[in-house]
Design an enzyme around this catalytic site. Structure first.
Site, PDB file in Angstrom:
ATOM      1  N   ASP A  47     -14.224  -7.973   0.375  1.00 55.98           N
ATOM      2  CA  ASP A  47     -13.721  -8.881  -0.654  1.00 55.98           C
ATOM      3  C   ASP A  47     -13.740  -8.187  -2.015  1.00 55.98           C
ATOM      4  OD1 ASP A  47     -12.958 -11.750  -1.337  1.00 55.98           O
ATOM      5  OD2 ASP A  47     -14.560 -11.334  -2.782  1.00 55.98           O
ATOM      6  N   TYR A  52     -13.571  -7.014 -10.789  1.00 53.14           N
ATOM      7  CA  TYR A  52     -14.857  -6.383 -10.472  1.00 53.14           C
ATOM      8  C   TYR A  52     -14.936  -4.938 -10.950  1.00 53.14           C
ATOM      9  CZ  TYR A  52     -15.037 -10.543  -7.476  1.00 53.14           C
ATOM     10  OH  TYR A  52     -14.992 -11.838  -7.006  1.00 53.14           O
ATOM     11  N   LYS A  81      -7.692 -10.102  -5.739  1.00 53.55           N
ATOM     12  CA  LYS A  81      -7.406 -11.332  -6.501  1.00 53.55           C
ATOM     13  C   LYS A  81      -6.689 -11.042  -7.816  1.00 53.55           C
ATOM     14  CE  LYS A  81     -11.853 -12.922  -4.682  1.00 53.55           C
ATOM     15  NZ  LYS A  81     -12.853 -11.842  -4.834  1.00 53.55           N
ATOM     16  N   HIS A 114      -7.171 -15.890  -8.585  1.00 53.91           N
ATOM     17  CA  HIS A 114      -8.625 -15.898  -8.723  1.00 53.91           C
ATOM     18  C   HIS A 114      -9.156 -17.233  -9.271  1.00 53.91           C
ATOM     19  CE1 HIS A 114     -12.077 -12.792  -9.387  1.00 53.91           C
ATOM     20  NE2 HIS A 114     -12.587 -13.984  -9.177  1.00 53.91           N
TER      21      HIS A 114
HETATM   22  N1  LIG Z   1     -13.619 -15.932  -6.088  1.00 57.41           N
HETATM   23  C1  LIG Z   1     -14.570 -15.960  -6.992  1.00 57.41           C
HETATM   24  O1  LIG Z   1     -14.415 -16.489  -8.107  1.00 57.41           O
HETATM   25  C2  LIG Z   1     -15.880 -15.356  -6.687  1.00 57.41           C
HETATM   26  C3  LIG Z   1     -16.007 -14.501  -5.606  1.00 57.41           C
HETATM   27  N2  LIG Z   1     -17.212 -13.948  -5.298  1.00 57.41           N
HETATM   28  C4  LIG Z   1     -17.265 -13.024  -4.136  1.00 57.41           C
HETATM   29  O2  LIG Z   1     -18.360 -13.410  -3.306  1.00 57.41           O
HETATM   30  C5  LIG Z   1     -19.252 -12.312  -3.171  1.00 57.41           C
HETATM   31  C6  LIG Z   1     -20.687 -12.778  -2.933  1.00 57.41           C
HETATM   32  O3  LIG Z   1     -21.160 -13.557  -3.992  1.00 57.41           O
HETATM   33  P1  LIG Z   1     -22.204 -13.038  -5.100  1.00 57.41           P
HETATM   34  O4  LIG Z   1     -22.049 -13.938  -6.258  1.00 57.41           O
HETATM   35  O5  LIG Z   1     -22.026 -11.589  -5.281  1.00 57.41           O
HETATM   36  O6  LIG Z   1     -23.630 -13.342  -4.512  1.00 57.41           O
HETATM   37  P2  LIG Z   1     -24.409 -13.415  -3.127  1.00 57.41           P
HETATM   38  O7  LIG Z   1     -24.759 -14.835  -2.937  1.00 57.41           O
HETATM   39  O8  LIG Z   1     -23.692 -12.684  -2.065  1.00 57.41           O
HETATM   40  O9  LIG Z   1     -25.756 -12.649  -3.507  1.00 57.41           O
HETATM   41  C7  LIG Z   1     -25.757 -11.288  -3.820  1.00 57.41           C
HETATM   42  C8  LIG Z   1     -27.184 -10.910  -4.223  1.00 57.41           C
HETATM   43  O10 LIG Z   1     -28.066 -11.133  -3.121  1.00 57.41           O
HETATM   44  C9  LIG Z   1     -28.783  -9.932  -2.835  1.00 57.41           C
HETATM   45  N3  LIG Z   1     -28.901  -9.847  -1.378  1.00 57.41           N
HETATM   46  C10 LIG Z   1     -27.927  -9.562  -0.477  1.00 57.41           C
HETATM   47  N4  LIG Z   1     -28.408  -9.611   0.783  1.00 57.41           N
HETATM   48  C11 LIG Z   1     -29.717  -9.930   0.671  1.00 57.41           C
HETATM   49  C12 LIG Z   1     -30.747 -10.099   1.622  1.00 57.41           C
HETATM   50  N5  LIG Z   1     -30.517  -9.974   2.922  1.00 57.41           N
HETATM   51  N6  LIG Z   1     -31.995 -10.405   1.166  1.00 57.41           N
HETATM   52  C13 LIG Z   1     -32.238 -10.547  -0.148  1.00 57.41           C
HETATM   53  N7  LIG Z   1     -31.291 -10.389  -1.101  1.00 57.41           N
HETATM   54  C14 LIG Z   1     -30.044 -10.086  -0.697  1.00 57.41           C
HETATM   55  C15 LIG Z   1     -27.954  -8.813  -3.420  1.00 57.41           C
HETATM   56  O11 LIG Z   1     -28.779  -7.722  -3.778  1.00 57.41           O
HETATM   57  P3  LIG Z   1     -28.409  -6.155  -3.565  1.00 57.41           P
HETATM   58  O12 LIG Z   1     -26.938  -5.990  -3.777  1.00 57.41           O
HETATM   59  O13 LIG Z   1     -29.228  -5.510  -4.634  1.00 57.41           O
HETATM   60  O14 LIG Z   1     -28.852  -5.800  -2.186  1.00 57.41           O
HETATM   61  C16 LIG Z   1     -27.392  -9.480  -4.660  1.00 57.41           C
HETATM   62  O15 LIG Z   1     -28.355  -9.498  -5.684  1.00 57.41           O
HETATM   63  C17 LIG Z   1     -19.035 -11.536  -4.460  1.00 57.41           C
HETATM   64  O16 LIG Z   1     -19.626 -10.269  -4.455  1.00 57.41           O
HETATM   65  C18 LIG Z   1     -17.532 -11.584  -4.568  1.00 57.41           C
HETATM   66  O17 LIG Z   1     -16.951 -10.654  -3.653  1.00 57.41           O
HETATM   67  C19 LIG Z   1     -18.338 -14.284  -6.006  1.00 57.41           C
HETATM   68  C20 LIG Z   1     -18.275 -15.108  -7.103  1.00 57.41           C
HETATM   69  C21 LIG Z   1     -17.028 -15.687  -7.546  1.00 57.41           C
HETATM   70  C1  LIG Z   2     -17.319 -13.144  -9.715  1.00 59.31           C
HETATM   71  C2  LIG Z   2     -16.021 -13.729  -9.913  1.00 59.31           C
HETATM   72  O1  LIG Z   2     -15.165 -13.564  -9.091  1.00 59.31           O
HETATM   73  C3  LIG Z   2     -15.776 -14.477 -11.061  1.00 59.31           C
HETATM   74  C4  LIG Z   2     -16.873 -14.805 -11.967  1.00 59.31           C
HETATM   75  O2  LIG Z   2     -14.669 -14.873 -11.282  1.00 59.31           O
END
Ligand SMILES: NC(=O)C1=CN([C@@H]2O[C@H](COP(=O)(O)OP(=O)(O)OC[C@H]3O[C@@H](n4cnc5c(N)ncnc54)[C@H](OP(=O)(O)O)[C@@H]3O)[C@@H](O)[C@H]2O)C=CC1
Ligand SMILES: CC(=O)C(C)=O
Length: 317
Positions: A47, A52, A81, A114
């Site tokens: 994704d 990003y 996106k 997005h």
């Molecule tokens: N369309 C939109 O507007 C949005 C889309 N997204 C998408 O969704 C994805 C996921 O959401 P996001 O907000 O990043 O957050 P997540 O809910 O996926 O959480 C990510 C965090 O959790 C930690 N983590 C991952 N796996 C574990 C585990 N097994 N145990 C403990 N901690 C863990 C990671 O740490 P570390 O990396 O340090 O391991 C990071 O700090 C985004 O990266 C993006 O691709 C997100 C927000 C908005």
């Molecule tokens: C993380 C993301 O996709 C946002 C904030 O739009």
């Protein structure tokens, strides 16, 4: 661990792996290795987004894994996106071309609007004046018509939306020649999106759950904010199933047919998160997790507050 990831079928027949890797906040210096680790672990869905600021580095990982023979392009499902500053119809094709060039790909599998909210075109991704985001008022219906043209031109296999509420989805459906295949929204036990999921699925639109772990690394997190992964009820479930809290949260989504894209740049977690296809949550535990819903948003989109198309300000869901 098993590499068998179920897929979900879109309303156009295309299939998407129900589980993928998120890349928001993955630093350019770490995301290439994370994507390579994920592909080696069996992930086939990544994704991405122009926002990003790491699509070149994601693309480098994809190129390397194709070059070393681990995968072929057609084995992968890549989402990107359209950012808010590119909503004007004449900017949409240029925006996907930037993404394709950065990723080093000829097409993406899914391209999403997005957010429904347009920002002032042309400059910074968060254009500001006097400390406020400068909006644009392009109707997302006009943006959608430009998105539809991308399919015919072969730049993306499918098109969809992200962060659209029920009324906004209804408006798109009323006008669309090509129906959106997917709505990507925040989703986890504190915001289980039951109503929006039911509504979208009834209209042939699949859901992707973003921030499925509660996004603990979101830039605006404060030290005393609630942390989803610290929830004691989820910890008890993790003990019961001999799994981690993250695995319970991810299994919850895939078991309800919701696609999900947890982000990690840590190899051990990338592997751990994928290891959820060999156990099942009992129905009473699925219902129990559903009962944690409290309209708890970790991504409230304050940078869109005051925009008439802000998805979370005026509508129930
Ligand atoms: N369309 C939109 O507007 C949005 C889309 N997204 C998408 O969704 C994805 C996921 O959401 P996001 O907000 O990043 O957050 P997540 O809910 O996926 O959480 C990510 C965090 O959790 C930690 N983590 C991952 N796996 C574990 C585990 N097994 N145990 C403990 N901690 C863990 C990671 O740490 P570390 O990396 O340090 O391991 C990071 O700090 C985004 O990266 C993006 O691709 C997100 C927000 C908005
Ligand atoms: C993380 C993301 O996709 C946002 C904030 O739009």
């Amino acid at each position: 661990m098993t590499n068998k990831v179920p897929s979900v079928t879109f309303n156009n027949g295309q299939k998407i792996p129900i589980f993928g890797l998120g890349t928001w906040k993955s630093k350019p210096g770490e995301v290439t290795q994370a994507v390579k680790d994920a592909i080696d672990a069996g992930y086939r869905h990544i994704d991405c987004a122009h926002l990003y600021d790491n699509e070149k580095e994601v693309g480098a990982a994809i190129a390397e894994k194709i070059r070393d023979g681990t995968i072929k392009r057609e084995d992968l499902f890549i989402t990107s996106k359209l950012w808010n500053t590119f909503h004007r119809p004449d900017l949409v094709e240029g925006a996907i071309k930037i993404t394709l060039n950065d990723l080093g790909l000829e097409y993406v599998d899914l391209y999403l609007v997005h957010w429904p909210t347009a920002y002032k075109e042309g400059g910074s991704l968060f254009p500001e004046k006097d400390g406020k985001i400068e909006f644009s008022y392009v109707d997302y219906i006009d943006t959608w018509k430009a998105m539809e043209k991308l399919v015919g031109k072969g730049y993306t296999k499918s098109i969809g939306i992200s962060n659209f509420n029920k009324k906004q989805v209804e408006r798109i459906l009323a006008e669309a020649k090509i129906k959106p295949v997917n709505n990507q929204v925040e989703c986890h036990p504190y915001l289980n999106q039951r109503k929006l999921i039911d509504f979208c699925q009834a209209h042939g639109i699949t859901i992707t759950a973003y921030s499925p772990l509660g996004s603990p690394d979101r830039p605006w997190a404060k030290p005393d904010d609630v942390r989803l992964m610290d929830d004691s009820k989820l910890k008890q479930l993790a003990t019961k199933y001999n799994k981690t809290v993250a695995q319970i949260l991810l299994r919850y989504q895939v078991q309800r047919g919701v696609i999900t894209v947890p982000k990690s740049v840590t190899k051990s977690r990338i592997i751990e998160n994928f290891d959820i296809f060999n156990f099942e949550l009992q129905k009473n535990d699925m219902d129990y997790i559903d009962s944690f819903d409290c309209n708890g948003r970790f991504v409230p989109f304050t940078a869109g507050l005051g925009h008439p198309d802000h998805p979370f300000e005026n509508d129930e869901f």
